[in-house]
Motif scaffolding. Structure first.
Motif, PDB file in Angstrom:
ATOM      1  N   HIS A   4       0.852  -1.180   0.000  1.00 49.41           N
ATOM      2  CA  HIS A   4       0.000   0.000   0.000  1.00 49.41           C
ATOM      3  C   HIS A   4       0.891   1.236   0.000  1.00 49.41           C
ATOM      4  O   HIS A   4       1.981   1.223   0.591  1.00 49.41           O
ATOM      5  CB  HIS A   4      -0.901   0.019   1.235  1.00 49.41           C
ATOM      6  CG  HIS A   4      -1.745  -1.213   1.387  1.00 49.41           C
ATOM      7  ND1 HIS A   4      -2.979  -1.341   0.818  1.00 49.41           N
ATOM      8  CD2 HIS A   4      -1.497  -2.381   2.037  1.00 49.41           C
ATOM      9  CE1 HIS A   4      -3.483  -2.519   1.116  1.00 49.41           C
ATOM     10  NE2 HIS A   4      -2.598  -3.178   1.858  1.00 49.41           N
ATOM     11  N   PHE A   5       0.443   2.305  -0.637  1.00 47.86           N
ATOM     12  CA  PHE A   5       1.270   3.508  -0.664  1.00 47.86           C
ATOM     13  C   PHE A   5       0.427   4.762  -0.472  1.00 47.86           C
ATOM     14  O   PHE A   5      -0.786   4.783  -0.724  1.00 47.86           O
ATOM     15  CB  PHE A   5       2.083   3.593  -1.964  1.00 47.86           C
ATOM     16  CG  PHE A   5       1.265   3.910  -3.191  1.00 47.86           C
ATOM     17  CD1 PHE A   5       1.046   5.232  -3.570  1.00 47.86           C
ATOM     18  CD2 PHE A   5       0.717   2.897  -3.963  1.00 47.86           C
ATOM     19  CE1 PHE A   5       0.289   5.529  -4.699  1.00 47.86           C
ATOM     20  CE2 PHE A   5      -0.043   3.185  -5.093  1.00 47.86           C
ATOM     21  CZ  PHE A   5      -0.247   4.507  -5.455  1.00 47.86           C
ATOM     22  N   ILE A   6       1.099   5.798   0.000  1.00 49.19           N
ATOM     23  CA  ILE A   6       0.566   7.151   0.058  1.00 49.19           C
ATOM     24  C   ILE A   6       1.653   8.064  -0.484  1.00 49.19           C
ATOM     25  O   ILE A   6       2.846   7.735  -0.441  1.00 49.19           O
ATOM     26  CB  ILE A   6       0.178   7.569   1.490  1.00 49.19           C
ATOM     27  CG1 ILE A   6       1.296   7.233   2.494  1.00 49.19           C
ATOM     28  CG2 ILE A   6      -1.138   6.928   1.913  1.00 49.19           C
ATOM     29  CD1 ILE A   6       1.015   7.669   3.925  1.00 49.19           C
ATOM     30  N   SER A  89      -6.327   6.840   4.266  1.00 46.40           N
ATOM     31  CA  SER A  89      -6.739   8.169   3.829  1.00 46.40           C
ATOM     32  C   SER A  89      -5.669   8.708   2.889  1.00 46.40           C
ATOM     33  O   SER A  89      -4.693   8.013   2.571  1.00 46.40           O
ATOM     34  CB  SER A  89      -6.932   9.101   5.031  1.00 46.40           C
ATOM     35  OG  SER A  89      -5.698   9.316   5.695  1.00 46.40           O
ATOM     36  N   GLU A  90      -5.815   9.914   2.474  1.00 41.55           N
ATOM     37  CA  GLU A  90      -4.874  10.490   1.513  1.00 41.55           C
ATOM     38  C   GLU A  90      -3.452  10.518   2.057  1.00 41.55           C
ATOM     39  O   GLU A  90      -2.496  10.324   1.305  1.00 41.55           O
ATOM     40  CB  GLU A  90      -5.321  11.907   1.145  1.00 41.55           C
ATOM     41  CG  GLU A  90      -4.466  12.566   0.078  1.00 41.55           C
ATOM     42  CD  GLU A  90      -4.958  13.953  -0.295  1.00 41.55           C
ATOM     43  OE1 GLU A  90      -4.292  14.620  -1.108  1.00 41.55           O
ATOM     44  OE2 GLU A  90      -6.004  14.373   0.230  1.00 41.55           O
ATOM     45  N   LEU A 119       1.915  10.751   6.587  1.00 39.88           N
ATOM     46  CA  LEU A 119       2.800  11.554   5.752  1.00 39.88           C
ATOM     47  C   LEU A 119       2.429  13.026   5.891  1.00 39.88           C
ATOM     48  O   LEU A 119       1.265  13.404   5.722  1.00 39.88           O
ATOM     49  CB  LEU A 119       2.681  11.093   4.304  1.00 39.88           C
ATOM     50  CG  LEU A 119       3.687  11.606   3.277  1.00 39.88           C
ATOM     51  CD1 LEU A 119       5.116  11.327   3.715  1.00 39.88           C
ATOM     52  CD2 LEU A 119       3.397  10.967   1.916  1.00 39.88           C
ATOM     53  N   ASN A 120       3.434  13.848   6.215  1.00 39.76           N
ATOM     54  CA  ASN A 120       3.240  15.295   6.340  1.00 39.76           C
ATOM     55  C   ASN A 120       4.419  16.000   5.694  1.00 39.76           C
ATOM     56  O   ASN A 120       5.515  16.024   6.255  1.00 39.76           O
ATOM     57  CB  ASN A 120       3.107  15.678   7.815  1.00 39.76           C
ATOM     58  CG  ASN A 120       2.891  17.173   8.005  1.00 39.76           C
ATOM     59  OD1 ASN A 120       2.522  17.884   7.076  1.00 39.76           O
ATOM     60  ND2 ASN A 120       3.143  17.643   9.209  1.00 39.76           N
TER      61      ASN A 120
END
Length: 292
Positions: A4-6, A89-90, A119-120
């Motif tokens: 899975h990736f974001i 989520s995104e 991720l930020n």
């Protein structure tokens, strides 16, 4: 193998469902991969998650109440094929492992283990969330084991890299014995200094193990190309630093807990660094990886 990736404008993060293991941090600005790609001829993992033990148990066993149990090195999250993606989520992936008949044979507690990758911008927060589903306290350790590529750029060698703490310290490593247990022997690593240079020989005696480390931020730095990334681990008391000798990566490992000490009585309640979580309570611990 399901992954899975974001991603955002800066980074693309990939996590394997098996073990909920972070397997890629790709910098979209320079197309560099920051996570070790698990060459099985050297070391076949990327960033294992450690729960409910860290390192090895004496004789591979521990006692709880009147029973004896066996848990493999670093616990049963890594390589676990029963972990599932719980939420997406995104900018976040959340994975979960619930207790089962299989885990109860190794670990007699009812728990909900969750790990979130958020991720930020150019940072990735890794959050461990433990829920006690039992009617009694549960006992556990947990930690991370992320492996970061070194020699990212052409014409670099291992000796061009060092790890830089956010303060000067006197720092001793605890020496492991031949069984991987923590001995009472220590070896000086830093004396009012803040950086450890990497070499092909530095891990010949296994990991560097720092208990109750004062520094809570460490940078991976290239002499030729500057700061590469930073790891902040304010929720973690201990830190391990390790690689296979001479390998082109380094693991920076925030730990709550430690391998068994030589003199352990093998009683889980007495294990050094063990966390006790009361019935129906929850526990969180985070570390953050920031790419330069």
């Amino acid at each position: 193998m399901k992954k899975h990736f974001i991603e955002n404008d800066f980074l693309k993060i990939t996590v394997k469902e098996t073990g909920a293991e972070l397997c890629s941090i790709l910098n979209k600005e320079n197309n560099k991969e920051y996570i070790w790609q698990a060459n099985p001829e050297i070391w076949g993992s990327h960033a294992p998650n450690l729960f409910p033990v860290i390192g090895v148990l004496k004789e591979g066993k521990y006692h709880f109440e009147t029973n004896e149990y066996e848990i493999p090195k670093h616990g049963f999250i890594r390589h676990n094929e029963n972990i599932r993606l719980k939420e997406r989520s995104e900018n976040q992936l959340v994975f979960e492992l619930l207790y089962s008949e299989e885990t109860l044979k190794m670990y007699p507690f009812k728990f909900d283990f969750r790990i979130a990758f958020t991720l930020n911008k150019k940072s990735l927060e890794v959050n461990h969330h433990i829920i006690n589903l039992d009617n009694k306290p549960i006992y556990f350790s947990l930690g991370g084991h992320p492996a970061f590529n070194i020699q990212l750029f052409e014409n670099e060698k291992i000796e061009d890299y060092h790890i830089e703490f956010d303060q000067k310290m006197d720092l001793d490593t605890y020496v492991l014995n031949n069984d991987g247990l923590v001995s009472s022997n220590t070896k000086k690593v830093l004396k009012n200094e803040s950086s450890i240079r990497l070499t092909k020989e530095i891990f010949n005696s296994d990991a560097l193990i720092f208990k109750n480390i004062k520094s809570k931020v460490v940078d991976l730095v290239s002499e030729k190309n500057g700061k590469i990334l930073s790891i902040e681990y304010r929720d973690f008391k201990n830190l391990g630093v390790w690689a296979k000798p001479g390998a082109p990566y380094v693991c920076v490992e925030p730990w709550l807990g430690i391998s068994d000490i030589e003199g352990t009585d093998q009683n889980l309640k007495n294990k050094e660094g063990i966390i006790k979580l009361s019935a129906e309570k929850e526990f969180d611990a985070n570390y953050t990886i920031s790419i330069v």
